[in-house]
Motif scaffolding. Sequence first.
Motif, PDB file in Angstrom:
ATOM      1  N   ALA A   1      40.606  26.246  46.761  1.00  0.00           N
ATOM      2  CA  ALA A   1      41.847  26.778  46.190  1.00  0.00           C
ATOM      3  C   ALA A   1      43.030  26.722  47.160  1.00  0.00           C
ATOM      4  O   ALA A   1      44.178  26.669  46.742  1.00  0.00           O
ATOM      5  CB  ALA A   1      41.629  28.218  45.730  1.00  0.00           C
ATOM      6  N   GLN A   2      42.716  26.735  48.474  1.00  0.00           N
ATOM      7  CA  GLN A   2      43.805  26.764  49.457  1.00  0.00           C
ATOM      8  C   GLN A   2      43.886  25.471  50.263  1.00  0.00           C
ATOM      9  O   GLN A   2      44.643  25.401  51.229  1.00  0.00           O
ATOM     10  CB  GLN A   2      43.600  27.955  50.410  1.00  0.00           C
TER      11      GLN A   2
ATOM     12  N   TYR B   1      47.476  27.614  41.035  1.00  0.00           N
ATOM     13  CA  TYR B   1      48.358  28.790  40.939  1.00  0.00           C
ATOM     14  C   TYR B   1      49.683  28.404  41.627  1.00  0.00           C
ATOM     15  O   TYR B   1      49.667  27.661  42.620  1.00  0.00           O
ATOM     16  CB  TYR B   1      47.640  29.941  41.658  1.00  0.00           C
TER      17      TYR B   1
ATOM     18  N   ASN C   1      42.244  27.871  35.431  1.00  0.00           N
ATOM     19  CA  ASN C   1      42.639  28.486  36.705  1.00  0.00           C
ATOM     20  C   ASN C   1      41.520  28.282  37.731  1.00  0.00           C
ATOM     21  O   ASN C   1      40.447  27.775  37.385  1.00  0.00           O
ATOM     22  CB  ASN C   1      42.957  29.983  36.527  1.00  0.00           C
ATOM     23  N   GLY C   2      41.764  28.718  38.952  1.00  0.00           N
ATOM     24  CA  GLY C   2      40.802  28.501  40.028  1.00  0.00           C
ATOM     25  C   GLY C   2      39.549  29.355  39.900  1.00  0.00           C
ATOM     26  O   GLY C   2      38.448  28.898  40.229  1.00  0.00           O
ATOM     27  N   LEU C   3      39.708  30.580  39.439  1.00  0.00           N
ATOM     28  CA  LEU C   3      38.530  31.435  39.257  1.00  0.00           C
ATOM     29  C   LEU C   3      37.597  30.816  38.218  1.00  0.00           C
ATOM     30  O   LEU C   3      36.383  30.748  38.432  1.00  0.00           O
ATOM     31  CB  LEU C   3      38.963  32.857  38.829  1.00  0.00           C
TER      32      LEU C   3
ATOM     33  N   VAL D   1      34.405  28.539  51.715  1.00  0.00           N
ATOM     34  CA  VAL D   1      35.818  28.599  51.314  1.00  0.00           C
ATOM     35  C   VAL D   1      36.633  27.963  52.429  1.00  0.00           C
ATOM     36  O   VAL D   1      36.445  28.316  53.598  1.00  0.00           O
ATOM     37  CB  VAL D   1      36.258  30.074  51.114  1.00  0.00           C
TER      38      VAL D   1
ATOM     39  N   TYR E   1      43.907  39.095  53.753  1.00  0.00           N
ATOM     40  CA  TYR E   1      44.151  40.058  52.693  1.00  0.00           C
ATOM     41  C   TYR E   1      43.993  41.448  53.282  1.00  0.00           C
ATOM     42  O   TYR E   1      43.207  41.616  54.214  1.00  0.00           O
ATOM     43  CB  TYR E   1      43.183  39.802  51.534  1.00  0.00           C
TER      44      TYR E   1
ATOM     45  N   LYS F   1      49.958  28.041  45.460  1.00  0.00           N
ATOM     46  CA  LYS F   1      49.022  27.203  46.216  1.00  0.00           C
ATOM     47  C   LYS F   1      49.731  25.927  46.690  1.00  0.00           C
ATOM     48  O   LYS F   1      50.805  25.583  46.192  1.00  0.00           O
ATOM     49  CB  LYS F   1      47.795  26.852  45.357  1.00  0.00           C
TER      50      LYS F   1
ATOM     51  N   LEU G   1      35.423  27.901  39.602  1.00  0.00           N
ATOM     52  CA  LEU G   1      34.216  28.311  40.335  1.00  0.00           C
ATOM     53  C   LEU G   1      33.176  28.902  39.389  1.00  0.00           C
ATOM     54  O   LEU G   1      31.983  28.599  39.476  1.00  0.00           O
ATOM     55  CB  LEU G   1      34.589  29.344  41.409  1.00  0.00           C
TER      56      LEU G   1
ATOM     57  N   SER H   1      42.418  25.648  42.657  1.00  0.00           N
ATOM     58  CA  SER H   1      43.418  26.430  41.928  1.00  0.00           C
ATOM     59  C   SER H   1      44.772  25.739  42.077  1.00  0.00           C
ATOM     60  O   SER H   1      45.086  25.222  43.149  1.00  0.00           O
ATOM     61  CB  SER H   1      43.527  27.840  42.521  1.00  0.00           C
TER      62      SER H   1
ATOM     63  N   ASP I   1      35.027  26.170  47.664  1.00  0.00           N
ATOM     64  CA  ASP I   1      36.223  26.813  47.126  1.00  0.00           C
ATOM     65  C   ASP I   1      37.421  26.169  47.837  1.00  0.00           C
ATOM     66  O   ASP I   1      37.713  26.468  48.995  1.00  0.00           O
ATOM     67  CB  ASP I   1      36.185  28.322  47.375  1.00  0.00           C
TER      68      ASP I   1
ATOM     69  N   THR J   1      36.708  36.271  52.331  1.00  0.00           N
ATOM     70  CA  THR J   1      37.432  35.417  51.383  1.00  0.00           C
ATOM     71  C   THR J   1      38.276  36.234  50.418  1.00  0.00           C
ATOM     72  O   THR J   1      38.176  37.461  50.355  1.00  0.00           O
ATOM     73  CB  THR J   1      36.438  34.534  50.583  1.00  0.00           C
ATOM     74  N   TYR J   2      39.109  35.524  49.662  1.00  0.00           N
ATOM     75  CA  TYR J   2      39.808  36.145  48.544  1.00  0.00           C
ATOM     76  C   TYR J   2      38.761  36.503  47.495  1.00  0.00           C
ATOM     77  O   TYR J   2      37.773  35.786  47.316  1.00  0.00           O
ATOM     78  CB  TYR J   2      40.856  35.166  47.974  1.00  0.00           C
TER      79      TYR J   2
ATOM     80  N   ALA K   1      38.266  36.203  44.459  1.00  0.00           N
ATOM     81  CA  ALA K   1      37.871  35.281  43.380  1.00  0.00           C
ATOM     82  C   ALA K   1      36.554  34.562  43.690  1.00  0.00           C
ATOM     83  O   ALA K   1      35.720  34.376  42.793  1.00  0.00           O
ATOM     84  CB  ALA K   1      38.976  34.255  43.131  1.00  0.00           C
ATOM     85  N   SER K   2      36.350  34.162  44.956  1.00  0.00           N
ATOM     86  CA  SER K   2      35.123  33.431  45.311  1.00  0.00           C
ATOM     87  C   SER K   2      33.898  34.287  44.968  1.00  0.00           C
ATOM     88  O   SER K   2      32.863  33.769  44.540  1.00  0.00           O
ATOM     89  CB  SER K   2      35.080  33.102  46.806  1.00  0.00           C
TER      90      SER K   2
HETATM   91  C1  LIG Z   1      43.747  31.495  44.556  1.00  0.00           C
HETATM   92  C2  LIG Z   1      42.327  31.492  44.919  1.00  0.00           C
HETATM   93  C3  LIG Z   1      41.315  31.441  43.943  1.00  0.00           C
HETATM   94  C4  LIG Z   1      41.548  31.634  42.488  1.00  0.00           C
HETATM   95  O1  LIG Z   1      42.500  30.850  41.900  1.00  0.00           O
HETATM   96  P1  LIG Z   1      43.276  31.334  40.582  1.00  0.00           P
HETATM   97  O2  LIG Z   1      43.898  30.091  40.084  1.00  0.00           O
HETATM   98  O3  LIG Z   1      44.249  32.381  40.996  1.00  0.00           O
HETATM   99  O4  LIG Z   1      42.253  31.870  39.631  1.00  0.00           O
HETATM  100  C5  LIG Z   1      40.008  31.288  44.370  1.00  0.00           C
HETATM  101  N1  LIG Z   1      39.696  31.247  45.669  1.00  0.00           N
HETATM  102  C6  LIG Z   1      40.624  31.327  46.633  1.00  0.00           C
HETATM  103  C7  LIG Z   1      40.201  31.236  48.064  1.00  0.00           C
HETATM  104  C8  LIG Z   1      41.968  31.463  46.295  1.00  0.00           C
HETATM  105  O5  LIG Z   1      42.887  31.539  47.267  1.00  0.00           O
END
Ligand SMILES: *Cc1c(COP(=O)(O)O)cnc(C)c1O
Length: 371
Positions: free
Chosen positions: A164-165, A188, A60-62, A136, A315, A191, A65, A186, A162, A90-91, A93-94
């Motif tokens: 992920a987006q 997910y 996964n994305g987390l 990010v 968020y 995304k 990182l 990520s 990061d 940021t979200y 996870a970062s």
């Molecule tokens: C979705 C997201 C993540 C984490 O990704 P996961 O696959 O859900 O673990 C990390 N950083 C940002 C900015 C995200 O939007």
Amino acid sequence: MSHSPFLDLKSINAAYRDELIEVCTRVIDSGWYILGEEVASFEKEFSDYCGAEHCIGVANGLDALTIVIRAWKELGLLASGDEIIVPANTYIASILAISENSLTPVLVEPSLETYNINPEHIKEAITSRTRAILPVHLYGRLAEMPAIMAIAKKYDLLVLEDCAQAHGASLNGQKAGNWGDAAGFSFYPGKNLGALGDAGAITTNNTELAKLLRTLSNYGSQQKYKNDYKGVNSRLDELQAAILRVKLRHLNAEISARRHVADSYLNGIQNSLISLPSRPPLKQHVWHLFVIRCQQRELLQKHLAENGIQAMIHYPIPPHHQQAYKEFKEYSFPITEQIHKQILSLPMGPTLSENQVASVIAACNSFNDSD
Ligand SMILES: *Cc1c(COP(=O)(O)O)cnc(C)c1O
């Protein structure tokens, strides 16, 4: 009235239904489900797409990182207690990727213009313990990477993007995932490049790092039952890799469709109560989210809902106000706090119809104070 869900994942994936079923059948019939040809092929195809030398699939994305930071600790480039600069808006996870490794996240304000980390504020946040920057590419817009890389070079800092987006976002021909020392992606389902479950990847141009990342994510093992590190189990599944290979082939077309929606919103929404996102150079933004600002955000969200339009908040609570980071609760980040109070994400996706886009524009334009 044309109903507009925020994101219609069912219709996005339905477009590729036959291809997806075909590759799932291929994986089922292969009898090989972990670290096989699908993952190896996806890693090659995705690193080619990003222009990076290496890609390592992870769960996964987390994890993507977290494992990069962990690898830098193993290499002696980072130590517990070191500081990593990260955008305050940021979200979560970062930030989790940093604290999970016993390093200190140093939150830095974004610019209201781009929603991305402000390079001016990065400089002010650098201390003797600063070792890395984690920019990010929020909402799909590539951060100000030329300025960030110049700061990193000057102060000898590592850079972990990061992404992920922001799959496919680029500036001066250089894509997200190919600017820093490493990058986390990520996949997910929601995304821009989404699997049918959890999935992620790391890209890097550093061969030594790539080898270590691959080892750490597979139990710290290079050879079965021989463990060189206290690793983790974070692998990309064959099934998800096969699905991602299909979806990667359509990613550029989907990004174009998103840009078309963004363009229509930017040209069509005209309401003094609504602040539109700024328009960057075409390729810099892949419009994962289309985020507007409004002082009467709750009223606008309700007005849109009454018109069949689902808008969401990315968020609602800034990281420094989260219970999980109660140690940050005395901090004040006025720009971040303003963003979290005022932002609203309009429906965005590659399958929104012209009618749906028109109804979102009409509903935004008919919003007024007395609503
Ligand atoms: C979705 C997201 C993540 C984490 O990704 P996961 O696959 O859900 O673990 C990390 N950083 C940002 C900015 C995200 O939007």
